[in-house]
Design a protein around this motif. Structure first.
Motif, mmCIF file in Angstrom:
data_model
loop_
_atom_site.group_PDB
_atom_site.id
_atom_site.type_symbol
_atom_site.label_atom_id
_atom_site.label_comp_id
_atom_site.label_asym_id
_atom_site.label_seq_id
_atom_site.Cartn_x
_atom_site.Cartn_y
_atom_site.Cartn_z
ATOM 1 N N UNK A 1 0.854 -1.187 0.000
ATOM 2 C CA UNK A 1 0.000 0.000 0.000
ATOM 3 C C UNK A 1 0.891 1.238 0.000
ATOM 4 N N UNK A 2 0.771 2.046 -1.041
ATOM 5 C CA UNK A 2 1.501 3.309 -1.139
ATOM 6 C C UNK A 2 0.581 4.413 -0.641
ATOM 7 N N UNK A 3 1.018 5.131 0.375
ATOM 8 C CA UNK A 3 0.230 6.236 0.917
ATOM 9 C C UNK A 3 0.796 7.535 0.348
ATOM 10 N N UNK A 4 -0.102 8.375 -0.148
ATOM 11 C CA UNK A 4 0.307 9.635 -0.778
ATOM 12 C C UNK A 4 -0.373 10.801 -0.067
ATOM 13 N N UNK A 5 0.460 11.686 0.492
ATOM 14 C CA UNK A 5 -0.111 12.855 1.165
ATOM 15 C C UNK A 5 -0.480 13.897 0.116
ATOM 16 N N UNK A 6 -1.733 14.296 0.124
ATOM 17 C CA UNK A 6 -2.256 15.292 -0.813
ATOM 18 C C UNK A 6 -2.746 16.478 0.007
ATOM 19 N N UNK A 7 -1.836 17.377 0.289
ATOM 20 C CA UNK A 7 -2.147 18.508 1.158
ATOM 21 C C UNK A 7 -3.264 19.355 0.571
ATOM 22 N N UNK A 8 -4.164 19.803 1.447
ATOM 23 C CA UNK A 8 -5.233 20.699 1.011
ATOM 24 C C UNK A 8 -4.741 22.144 0.908
ATOM 25 N N UNK A 9 -3.523 22.410 1.391
ATOM 26 C CA UNK A 9 -2.915 23.737 1.282
ATOM 27 C C UNK A 9 -2.355 23.902 -0.138
ATOM 28 N N UNK A 10 -2.887 24.839 -0.921
ATOM 29 C CA UNK A 10 -2.425 24.987 -2.309
ATOM 30 C C UNK A 10 -0.955 25.374 -2.422
ATOM 31 N N UNK A 11 -0.358 25.917 -1.353
ATOM 32 C CA UNK A 11 1.048 26.321 -1.384
ATOM 33 C C UNK A 11 1.997 25.213 -0.931
ATOM 34 N N UNK A 12 1.467 24.106 -0.465
ATOM 35 C CA UNK A 12 2.308 23.012 0.025
ATOM 36 C C UNK A 12 2.998 22.301 -1.124
ATOM 37 N N UNK A 13 4.228 21.868 -0.868
ATOM 38 C CA UNK A 13 4.948 21.059 -1.854
ATOM 39 C C UNK A 13 4.236 19.738 -2.110
ATOM 40 N N UNK A 14 3.368 19.313 -1.188
ATOM 41 C CA UNK A 14 2.678 18.025 -1.313
ATOM 42 C C UNK A 14 1.249 18.171 -1.846
ATOM 43 N N UNK A 15 0.877 19.366 -2.275
ATOM 44 C CA UNK A 15 -0.426 19.562 -2.901
ATOM 45 C C UNK A 15 -0.435 18.837 -4.252
ATOM 46 N N UNK A 16 -1.587 18.294 -4.634
ATOM 47 C CA UNK A 16 -1.678 17.512 -5.877
ATOM 48 C C UNK A 16 -1.343 18.318 -7.127
ATOM 49 N N UNK A 17 -1.424 19.632 -7.061
ATOM 50 C CA UNK A 17 -1.085 20.470 -8.213
ATOM 51 C C UNK A 17 0.407 20.790 -8.285
ATOM 52 N N UNK A 18 1.174 20.276 -7.345
ATOM 53 C CA UNK A 18 2.608 20.531 -7.280
ATOM 54 C C UNK A 18 3.357 19.242 -7.633
ATOM 55 N N UNK A 19 4.443 19.345 -8.364
ATOM 56 C CA UNK A 19 5.219 18.152 -8.737
ATOM 57 C C UNK A 19 5.797 17.437 -7.522
#
Length: 190
Positions: free
Chosen positions: A54-72
């Protein structure tokens, strides 16, 4: 031996994502520089044995986070990139159990043993491990396949990444999980 095909131990890889390569963003210091290599070694063993992954992926709800889904930075690191047939579970809080179906998937597969590794030791690894232990799973946390960053204390003091890592693992060991090493996993794999 502890880990066998009949037990179906699950490997839980937490948040091994490219955004964590920016050490300055997370505090300026990181421990366990070989954590990802150790994680990749364990992942290879799990794949060879056909154990659940199981691969867990953190998808931050903060748009400025490096871990946001819109960020590489949200992407998995290449060393541990999931295969097409491996489960990916997206989360936006510290625990891989909150807001996901991880527990349901583990229970449906009758999985009782979890091996947890990833980033970061004192946040998502710790929180997921604590919940897994409370749910009654037999949990192993791989100390040299986890890592964290330094932290500033409430009075401004700097706590080293190694200290944060060590104290997080000490808080988990023998209460929520058994803290082990990559070599322990390799020696106890059937």
């Amino acid at each position: 031996m502890i880990f066998s095909k009949t037990d179906k131990p699950a490997l839980i890889l937490i948040d091994i994502q490219k955004g964590f390569d920016n050490i300055d963003y997370w505090g300026g210091e990181r421990n366990n520089p070989n954590a990802e290599e150790n994680a990749a070694e364990i992942l290879k063993l799990w794949r060879e044995n056909g154990f659940p992954i199981f691969h867990i992926q953190h998808c931050s709800s903060n748009p400025n986070s490096l871990l946001n889904e819109n960020n590489s930075g949200n992407e998995f690191k290449d060393l541990v990139k999931p295969n097409e047939d491996e489960t990916v579970i997206k989360k936006n809080v510290n625990s891989a159990f909150i807001g996901t179906n991880l527990k349901e998937q583990l229970d449906q597969a009758k999985i009782k043993t979890l091996v947890i590794l990833g980033l970061t030791t004192d946040h998502c690894v710790s929180t997921t491990t604590r919940m897994a232990g409370n749910f009654g799973y037999e949990v192993f946390v791989v100390s040299d396949a986890t890592a964290t960053f330094n932290k500033k204390g409430v009075d401004g003091q700097n706590f080293s990444a190694e200290l944060i890592h060590d104290t997080a693992l000490a808080s988990l060991n023998e209460e929520f999980a058994s803290v082990v090493t990559t070599s322990f996993i390799k020696q106890n794999l059937l």
